[in-house]
Design a protein around this motif. Structure first.
Motif, short mmCIF file in Angstrom:
data_model
loop_
_atom_site.label_atom_id
_atom_site.label_comp_id
_atom_site.label_asym_id
_atom_site.label_seq_id
_atom_site.Cartn_x
_atom_site.Cartn_y
_atom_site.Cartn_z
N ALA A 1 -6.87 61.06 -15.71
CA ALA A 1 -6.19 60.30 -16.76
C ALA A 1 -4.74 60.79 -16.90
O ALA A 1 -4.46 61.98 -16.71
CB ALA A 1 -6.92 60.46 -18.09
N PRO A 2 -3.81 59.90 -17.22
CA PRO A 2 -2.42 60.33 -17.37
C PRO A 2 -2.25 61.27 -18.56
O PRO A 2 -3.08 61.30 -19.47
CB PRO A 2 -1.67 59.00 -17.60
CG PRO A 2 -2.70 58.07 -18.14
CD PRO A 2 -3.98 58.46 -17.48
N LEU A 3 -1.18 62.03 -18.54
CA LEU A 3 -0.90 62.95 -19.63
C LEU A 3 -0.73 62.17 -20.94
O LEU A 3 -0.16 61.08 -20.96
CB LEU A 3 0.35 63.76 -19.33
CG LEU A 3 0.29 64.69 -18.12
CD1 LEU A 3 1.63 65.37 -17.90
CD2 LEU A 3 -0.81 65.72 -18.28
N SER A 4 -1.20 62.77 -22.02
CA SER A 4 -1.14 62.09 -23.31
C SER A 4 0.29 61.80 -23.74
O SER A 4 0.56 60.78 -24.37
CB SER A 4 -1.85 62.94 -24.37
OG SER A 4 -3.21 63.10 -24.04
N LEU B 1 2.61 60.81 -21.98
CA LEU B 1 3.12 59.67 -21.25
C LEU B 1 2.33 58.39 -21.54
O LEU B 1 2.64 57.35 -20.97
CB LEU B 1 3.08 59.96 -19.74
CG LEU B 1 3.84 61.20 -19.26
CD1 LEU B 1 3.66 61.39 -17.76
CD2 LEU B 1 5.32 61.09 -19.60
N SER B 2 1.34 58.48 -22.41
CA SER B 2 0.48 57.34 -22.69
C SER B 2 1.21 56.28 -23.51
O SER B 2 2.03 56.59 -24.37
CB SER B 2 -0.77 57.80 -23.44
OG SER B 2 -1.58 56.69 -23.79
N LYS B 3 0.90 55.03 -23.24
CA LYS B 3 1.46 53.91 -24.00
C LYS B 3 0.65 53.64 -25.27
O LYS B 3 1.07 52.86 -26.11
CB LYS B 3 1.50 52.65 -23.13
CG LYS B 3 2.42 52.76 -21.92
CD LYS B 3 2.40 51.46 -21.12
CE LYS B 3 3.32 51.56 -19.91
NZ LYS B 3 3.31 50.30 -19.11
N PHE B 4 -0.53 54.28 -25.37
CA PHE B 4 -1.37 54.11 -26.55
C PHE B 4 -1.16 55.28 -27.50
O PHE B 4 -0.20 56.03 -27.37
CB PHE B 4 -2.84 53.99 -26.13
CG PHE B 4 -3.09 52.84 -25.19
CD1 PHE B 4 -3.29 51.56 -25.69
CD2 PHE B 4 -3.11 53.02 -23.81
CE1 PHE B 4 -3.52 50.48 -24.84
CE2 PHE B 4 -3.32 51.96 -22.94
CZ PHE B 4 -3.53 50.68 -23.47
N ASN B 5 -2.04 55.44 -28.44
CA ASN B 5 -1.95 56.54 -29.39
C ASN B 5 -3.16 57.45 -29.23
O ASN B 5 -4.13 57.35 -29.99
CB ASN B 5 -1.89 56.00 -30.83
CG ASN B 5 -0.64 55.17 -31.07
OD1 ASN B 5 0.45 55.57 -30.68
ND2 ASN B 5 -0.80 54.03 -31.71
N PRO B 6 -3.14 58.36 -28.26
CA PRO B 6 -4.29 59.24 -28.05
C PRO B 6 -4.47 60.22 -29.21
O PRO B 6 -3.53 60.49 -29.96
CB PRO B 6 -3.95 59.98 -26.75
CG PRO B 6 -2.46 59.93 -26.67
CD PRO B 6 -2.05 58.63 -27.31
N ASP C 1 -6.32 65.30 -27.30
CA ASP C 1 -6.04 64.97 -25.91
C ASP C 1 -4.77 65.62 -25.39
O ASP C 1 -4.52 65.61 -24.18
CB ASP C 1 -5.93 63.44 -25.74
CG ASP C 1 -7.26 62.74 -25.97
OD1 ASP C 1 -8.30 63.42 -25.83
OD2 ASP C 1 -7.27 61.54 -26.30
N TYR C 2 -3.96 66.16 -26.29
CA TYR C 2 -2.72 66.81 -25.86
C TYR C 2 -2.97 68.25 -25.39
O TYR C 2 -2.06 68.89 -24.88
CB TYR C 2 -1.70 66.82 -27.01
CG TYR C 2 -1.09 65.45 -27.27
CD1 TYR C 2 0.12 65.09 -26.66
CD2 TYR C 2 -1.71 64.53 -28.10
CE1 TYR C 2 0.67 63.84 -26.90
CE2 TYR C 2 -1.15 63.28 -28.35
CZ TYR C 2 0.04 62.94 -27.74
OH TYR C 2 0.60 61.71 -27.97
N PHE C 3 -4.17 68.75 -25.59
CA PHE C 3 -4.49 70.12 -25.21
C PHE C 3 -5.48 70.10 -24.06
O PHE C 3 -6.51 69.42 -24.12
CB PHE C 3 -5.08 70.89 -26.40
CG PHE C 3 -4.15 70.96 -27.58
CD1 PHE C 3 -3.25 71.99 -27.69
CD2 PHE C 3 -4.18 69.98 -28.56
CE1 PHE C 3 -2.38 72.06 -28.77
CE2 PHE C 3 -3.33 70.04 -29.64
CZ PHE C 3 -2.43 71.09 -29.75
N LYS C 4 -5.18 70.83 -23.02
CA LYS C 4 -6.04 70.89 -21.84
C LYS C 4 -6.44 72.33 -21.58
O LYS C 4 -5.62 73.24 -21.67
CB LYS C 4 -5.32 70.34 -20.60
CG LYS C 4 -4.88 68.88 -20.73
CD LYS C 4 -6.06 67.94 -20.85
CE LYS C 4 -5.60 66.49 -20.92
NZ LYS C 4 -6.73 65.56 -21.09
#
Length: 301
Positions: free
Chosen positions: A170-173, A175-180, A184-187
């Motif tokens: 999945a793309p990085l949060s 860079l997301s066009k939605f509102n994660p 999700d910003y922590f890996k």
């Protein structure tokens, strides 16, 4: 170490004692030799150092969850059972656990049944992406049609997790066009090595879902205060379980519910003041003697 820790071999030394402990899964090797001149060699693999076979009087491996220790002053080698028997006899840990540990069932019995009724949530039809939903919390908490079909439904129908490949494409949060979600910003960073699958059912000897929660005492000063914790058999709580935690007032256990929602009109500028307010309320709750702090987004709309 906890039974679900990653594969690891831990070595330690305080100037006199030299020792090692292996994780309970035993997925990390540890071998040792004892020679005629009373020297011990330990390494993760055999043949790290060349030792003539005639000089070796003992060889072995550190088994899962076991310890070994060398006393350099007494020049003695202590095995796992000797070390643990000595540690277990130092303090009445079993008595502490029986008297101090709190269970969720004990909390439930101490609560008024009328206070354990779960709150209701008003459903309404809304459109999310290309599908119609009746529960707005689905999009609020980042659930997509793909997650529901591939992850949630298999757990509901077959009572097991869906199988998938290791890794996340999945793309990085950021860079997301939605509102994660903020989670999700922590890996988690981990070594992507091939390990056998471990779950609390097939590998219950070394894997457990049980977890103690609540205040943690100073681990450097062993006392019965370290056992004053809530023992949960699993980390997932039902709505009724959560109501128990909210309503509890038993044996000094009380909980403080902190609302983490702020007004939409405040926009991004309202996030930092909202976080500061949550931190301030949490600090005040600790000074007031609350043992549990519950961060609630129940008022989200």
């Amino acid at each position: 170490m906890e039974p679900w820790n990653r594969p690891s071999l831990l070595t330690f030394c305080d100037g006199r004692y030299v020792g090692a402990i292996l994780d309970r899964n035993g997925l990390r090797p540890s071998r040792f030799y004892v020679t005629k001149d009373n020297v011990m060699y330990m390494a993760s693999e055999v043949s790290v150092i060349d030792i003539p076979a005639a000089d070796v009087i003992q060889k072995g491996r550190l088994k899962p969850g076991r310890m070994l220790m060398v006393d350099t002053e007494e020049q003695t080698f202590m095995r796992d059972e000797v070390i643990k028997h000595h540690l277990a006899a130092l303090r009445p840990v079993s008595k502490w656990l029986q008297e101090q540990t709190m269970s969720l069932e004990e909390m439930r019995r101490s609560c008024d049944p009328a206070s354990l009724v779960p709150p209701t949530y008003k459903l309404r039809e809304t459109t999310h992406e290309s599908w119609l939903q009746k529960d707005p919390r689905i999009s609020l908490f980042g659930y997509t049609l793909e997650i529901i079909n591939l992850l949630v439904l298999p757990m509901v129908k077959e009572r097991k997790e869906a199988l998938g490949s290791m890794g996340n494409d999945a793309p990085l949060s950021c860079l997301s066009k939605f509102n994660p979600l903020i989670f999700d910003y922590f890996k988690q960073l981990f070594a992507q090595v091939t390990n056998p699958p471990i779950d609390p059912f097939r590998e219950k000897i070394v894997m457990s879902l049980a977890c103690p929660v609540g205040p943690e005492a100073n681990i450097l000063e062993p006392s019965e205060e370290q056992c004053q914790r809530l023992w949960l058999e699993q980390p997932i709580l039902s709505l009724t379980d959560l109501q128990v935690l909210k309503a509890v007032n038993h044996r000094g256990w009380r909980s403080k519910v902190i609302d983490i929602v702020f007004q939409l009109e405040e926009g991004g500028d309202g996030l930092v003041p909202a976080l500061q307010n949550v931190c301030q309320q949490a600090a005040e709750a600790v000074t007031q003697g609350y043992k549990l702090i519950i961060l609630s987004d129940r008022k989200t709309s």
